[in-house]
Design an enzyme around this catalytic site. Sequence first.
Site, mmCIF file in Angstrom:
data_model
loop_
_atom_site.group_PDB
_atom_site.id
_atom_site.type_symbol
_atom_site.label_atom_id
_atom_site.label_comp_id
_atom_site.label_asym_id
_atom_site.label_seq_id
_atom_site.Cartn_x
_atom_site.Cartn_y
_atom_site.Cartn_z
ATOM 1 N N ASP A 299 40.908 32.815 45.062
ATOM 2 C CA ASP A 299 40.851 32.193 43.740
ATOM 3 C C ASP A 299 42.302 31.994 43.278
ATOM 4 O O ASP A 299 43.267 32.286 44.014
ATOM 5 C CB ASP A 299 40.016 33.054 42.766
ATOM 6 C CG ASP A 299 39.491 32.245 41.585
ATOM 7 O OD1 ASP A 299 38.541 32.678 40.921
ATOM 8 O OD2 ASP A 299 40.035 31.140 41.326
HETATM 9 C C1 GLC Z 1 39.414 29.463 38.307
HETATM 10 C C2 GLC Z 1 38.070 30.118 38.494
HETATM 11 C C3 GLC Z 1 37.278 29.565 39.630
HETATM 12 C C4 GLC Z 1 37.651 28.110 39.841
HETATM 13 C C5 GLC Z 1 39.089 28.079 40.297
HETATM 14 C C6 GLC Z 1 39.581 26.650 40.508
HETATM 15 O O1 GLC Z 1 40.354 30.421 37.926
HETATM 16 O O2 GLC Z 1 38.037 31.530 38.634
HETATM 17 O O3 GLC Z 1 35.895 29.741 39.320
HETATM 18 O O4 GLC Z 1 36.813 27.529 40.828
HETATM 19 O O5 GLC Z 1 39.968 28.728 39.382
HETATM 20 O O6 GLC Z 1 39.563 25.970 39.285
#
Ligand code: GLC
Length: 641
Positions: A299
């Site tokens: 993430d």
């Molecule tokens: C965010 C979220 C995740 C998302 C990613 C890309 O922080 O935790 O759910 O898909 O970043 O946007």
Amino acid sequence: LNQENINFMSARDTFVDNLMSKMSIAEKIGQMTQLDITTLTSPNTITINETTLAYYAKTYYIGSYLNSPVSGGLAGDIHHINSSVWLDMINTIQNIVMEGSPNKIPMIYGLDSVHGANYVHKATLFPHNTGLAATFNTEHATTAAQITSKDTVAVGIPWVFAPVLGIGVQPLWARIYETFGEDPYVASMMGAAAVRGFQGGNNSFDTPINAPSAVCTAKHYFGYSDPTSGKDRTAAWIPERMLRRYFLPSFAEAITGAGAGTIMINSGEVNGVPMHTSYKYLTEVLRGELQFEGVAVTDWQDIEKLVYFHHTAGSAEEAIMQALDAGIDMSMVPLDLSFPVILAEMVAAGTVPESRLDLSVRRILNLKYALGLFDNPYPNPNAAIVDTIGQVSDREAAAATAEESITLLQNKNNILPLNSNTVKNILLTGPSADSIRNLNGGWSVHWQGAYEDSEFPFGTSILTGLREITNDTDDFNIQYTIGHEIGVPTNQTSIDEAVELAQSSDVVVVVIGELPEAETPGDIYDLSMDPNEVLLLEQLVATGKPVVLILVEARPRILPPALVYSCAAVLMAYLPGSEGGKPIANILMGNVNPSGRLPLTYPGTTGDIGVPYYHKYSENGVTNPLFQFGDGLSYTVFNYT
Ligand code: GLC
């Protein structure tokens, strides 16, 4: 596996083996690197700096881009992006990436389409997942995912960062509305149905994923949804037995049952170990027990956060080593070139063997192969799909899902459905009675939700829906005043106006709940409902008129149980999406019989959280929880037209 699968996988492996034999170390590292679009654009613009992009392509062979809202990029601060603009941008990026790639390896773009293609202008917005779960009908999860994929693929993006498969046991958590509720079985069935909807059936890269299907992301693996403090991305302390009984099944089902192509890793810590450093869960469990063959993407900034947030690593190099040893495949870096630069040094120094890169690169190339990106790297401006974005049938599907999600929790003396024999003057009030913005919640137009209703090209508020249903008869007289606006100081004048109108009404329908929010900015310290919304409700109940309470909220916010019991009826609407207003009105007027059931516990007091933790008890006429998992009524008396 049938012969077709075997043939596909054999052709795939031959292609990938050949490609990998020609790739340099730098190209392999580039495939493991994902950058945010704002590394290519100036703030709040969508103009790609093609010189920067060409530099990234020719020097680092960056294999993936995304636009996450956190960087204030495309989706963060710029309204819905038109499909033509998306297509131009994706084409521009792909063109320059392919030019810079010695082996013509296409990039893959990922997007947070979490309740519809929420960053694509005109795309249909569905109820968020707690609402989907409240239908207890997996067909809605599949349909919502199919339409979400279609509208995302239509703009040239083959990877959706959904569904969330976390288990919603912690009502304080800002993201509980993204879960399919607190029950592992419900979340497993709904999640797998969503995976099949996104990917066009089972996959795990043993068959092609053809447009308008997209590859999906089982997220956030795992144990992310139960932070002990309730604050997003803080520590979760979950005994192993509980982890496996409550928090792993939905991922296991999505992977082994439905072939989810990618997983995104939990940003947080479980039992003191950041998930991004857990060999046990990222390799032994995910690859060993679940036999996951897809791509594990980190993430946001979660490798560098091992240094400055989790403090398990003393340097970026140590952090990269920990994450690679645990089993990540792709780093969502995404705002700088630290990952490829340092990893290249580590490979050159011999601390990371090329074979470790090959393990992840193969998975990533398998993903791109399954999506057909090598044959068709450029978005197919297939007007047939682009023109279907926001089509009526999609919006009707979203309305049907919302209809089946609305949950009737209390209905004294069958006050509902409203009946012209007993009711003529209806007062509709409350901050979400005439708000499409609040019906949609977070991840809608912008990361933190829309700033105003005018940003939605489509959508029906409850008030509009109610007027549409009743305006062709003079059986009902609808009055409206907002009563209270969420997030502003107490406005007694505004509340008095609502109370005044209530005096001349036969029934008062009051819609309260929460403003849009997403992730850490949505953290709260107390589950209690906004005190001004409680004040509005109290003063309306005090008029003695029958009050129908409608809750439009991401989390089950706590109200004084005695106050809830004094309402004539209670409807939980969750976050029903742009098409949710009319279904709620149709249920109020008896055109639809409510059938939703609570997918999560509705606590009566702060501190009591979802199964398996709460203990139902009653004292002084108040039961806790206020309402239980599975609660929901239907009309026994109704005046269907
Ligand atoms: C965010 C979220 C995740 C998302 C990613 C890309 O922080 O935790 O759910 O898909 O970043 O946007």
